[in-house]
Design a protein around this motif. Structure first.
Motif, PDB file in Angstrom:
ATOM      1  N   HIS A 145      22.236   0.202  -1.223  1.00 26.53           N
ATOM      2  CA  HIS A 145      22.320   1.888  -1.731  1.00 26.53           C
ATOM      3  C   HIS A 145      21.934   1.530  -3.199  1.00 26.53           C
ATOM      4  CE1 HIS A 145      26.636   0.554  -2.661  1.00 26.53           C
ATOM      5  NE2 HIS A 145      26.475   1.393  -3.752  1.00 26.53           N
ATOM      6  N   THR A 146      22.259   0.587  -4.037  1.00 24.57           N
ATOM      7  CA  THR A 146      21.883   0.474  -5.472  1.00 24.57           C
ATOM      8  C   THR A 146      20.516   0.177  -5.262  1.00 24.57           C
ATOM      9  OG1 THR A 146      22.503  -2.174  -5.355  1.00 24.57           O
ATOM     10  CG2 THR A 146      24.262  -0.431  -5.952  1.00 24.57           C
ATOM     11  N   LYS A 189      12.482   2.841 -15.582  1.00 21.86           N
ATOM     12  CA  LYS A 189      13.937   2.592 -15.629  1.00 21.86           C
ATOM     13  C   LYS A 189      14.128   1.088 -15.914  1.00 21.86           C
ATOM     14  CE  LYS A 189      15.135   4.617 -11.730  1.00 21.86           C
ATOM     15  NZ  LYS A 189      16.159   5.384 -10.764  1.00 21.86           N
ATOM     16  N   SER A 193      14.945   5.218   0.477  1.00 24.95           N
ATOM     17  CA  SER A 193      16.259   5.615   1.135  1.00 24.95           C
ATOM     18  C   SER A 193      16.973   4.160   1.329  1.00 24.95           C
ATOM     19  CB  SER A 193      15.892   6.189   2.500  1.00 24.95           C
ATOM     20  OG  SER A 193      15.020   5.295   3.409  1.00 24.95           O
ATOM     21  N   GLN A 194      18.038   4.267   2.001  1.00 28.42           N
ATOM     22  CA  GLN A 194      18.722   2.927   2.326  1.00 28.42           C
ATOM     23  C   GLN A 194      17.990   2.553   3.686  1.00 28.42           C
ATOM     24  OE1 GLN A 194      22.969   2.739   2.210  1.00 28.42           O
ATOM     25  NE2 GLN A 194      23.268   4.476   0.912  1.00 28.42           N
ATOM     26  N   SER A 205       7.265   5.684  -5.706  1.00 29.30           N
ATOM     27  CA  SER A 205       8.533   5.833  -6.542  1.00 29.30           C
ATOM     28  C   SER A 205       8.277   4.768  -7.616  1.00 29.30           C
ATOM     29  CB  SER A 205       9.699   5.707  -5.820  1.00 29.30           C
ATOM     30  OG  SER A 205       9.882   4.367  -5.354  1.00 29.30           O
ATOM     31  N   GLY A 230      14.244   4.505  -5.900  1.00 29.74           N
ATOM     32  CA  GLY A 230      13.861   5.755  -5.499  1.00 29.74           C
ATOM     33  C   GLY A 230      13.243   5.793  -3.959  1.00 29.74           C
ATOM     34  N   ALA A 259      18.257   1.219  -3.315  1.00 25.46           N
ATOM     35  CA  ALA A 259      17.671   2.413  -3.052  1.00 25.46           C
ATOM     36  C   ALA A 259      17.507   3.405  -4.215  1.00 25.46           C
ATOM     37  CB  ALA A 259      18.344   3.182  -1.880  1.00 25.46           C
ATOM     38  N   GLU A 260      18.847   3.403  -4.820  1.00 28.62           N
ATOM     39  CA  GLU A 260      18.810   4.194  -6.003  1.00 28.62           C
ATOM     40  C   GLU A 260      17.960   3.831  -7.031  1.00 28.62           C
ATOM     41  OE1 GLU A 260      22.156   5.301  -9.279  1.00 28.62           O
ATOM     42  OE2 GLU A 260      22.849   5.404  -7.423  1.00 28.62           O
ATOM     43  N   ASP A 261      17.864   2.720  -7.450  1.00 28.79           N
ATOM     44  CA  ASP A 261      17.063   2.247  -8.480  1.00 28.79           C
ATOM     45  C   ASP A 261      15.645   2.232  -8.376  1.00 28.79           C
ATOM     46  OD1 ASP A 261      19.217   1.121  -9.822  1.00 28.79           O
ATOM     47  OD2 ASP A 261      18.979  -1.016  -9.274  1.00 28.79           O
TER      48      ASP A 261
END
Length: 173
Positions: A30-31, A137, A39-40, A130, A37, A33-35
Motif C-alpha cells: 500500500h505504501t 514527489k 493500485s495495490q 503516474s 499512484g 501504491a500510494e507513492d
C-alpha cells in the motif's frame, strides 16, 4: 483457472526502481501504491511478474540489481521503445533533465506531457501514466527514470552516458 500473463510491463521497471530508491527502508504494497499512484493489486501483480523474470527475489522484497541493470542497459529500448513526439508542455526527461543535462549539452528537449509542467519539448510517453506525479514527489526516482528514458530515446552518446550513470546508481559501483 485463468492464465496469468507473466510478461513484463513498463510499470514493473518503475516499481523496481522505486524499491531500489527506498534502499533499506521497509515498505508495503500500500505504501508503494500510494507513492507511485498505482493500485495495490497492480503492485502485487507487478512483483509477481518481476519474480518470474528473476528481477526480484522469492520474497518479492529485494531487487536483483544486476539482472535489472542488465535488462535496462540492453533490453529496455527494445521492450518499451519510444520516439519523440509533438511539442508539448511537461516535465523534462532523458538528457534534458538532471543529472544528464549537467553532462550532455543538447538543444533538443524531451518532456513527459504534463499540463502543469514548466518546460516545452518533444513528448516522450513515460513508462507508466503516474510517473510524472511520482517523480515530482521523489527526486531520486525521477533521476533514475530520466536516465532510463535517455536509453529509450537517446542517440548513441546520450545512451552511453545514461548507461554509465544508471549503472553507478543502481549497482553502487
Amino acid at each position: 483457472m485463468a492464465h496469468l500473463n507473466k510478461n513484463l510491463k513498463p510499470q514493473d521497471i518503475v516499481i523496481l526502481l522505486k524499491i531500489i530508491v527506498l534502499k533499506d527502508t521497509s515498505w508495503f504494497h500500500h505504501t508503494l501504491a500510494e507513492d507511485l499512484g498505482m493500485s495495490q493489486s497492480e503492485i502485487s501483480q507487478s512483483l509477481n511478474r518481476s519474480r518470474y523474470a528473476g528481477l526480484i527475489d522469492f520474497t518479492r522484497k529485494k531487487v536483483n540489481k544486476i539482472a535489472l541493470t542488465e535488462f535496462i542497459l540492453h533490453g529496455i529500448a527494445y521492450a518499451f521503445p519510444q520516439q519523440p513526439g509533438v511539442l508539448v508542455r511537461g516535465v523534462l526527461t532523458a538528457h534534458a533533465a538532471e543529472p544528464l543535462n549537467r553532462i550532455i549539452s543538447a538543444n533538443d528537449k524531451y518532456v513527459w506531457p504534463y499540463a502543469k509542467g514548466l518546460e516545452r519539448g518533444q513528448a516522450i510517453e513515460p513508462l507508466y501514466k503516474s510517473v510524472v506525479l511520482a517523480s515530482l514527489k521523489d527526486n531520486s526516482l525521477y533521476e533514475l527514470l530520466t536516465m532510463v528514458d535517455a536509453i529509450r530515446v537517446g542517440r548513441v552518446r546520450e545512451k552511453e552516458v545514461a548507461k554509465k550513470e544508471l549503472e553507478k546508481r543502481i549497482l553502487n559501483v
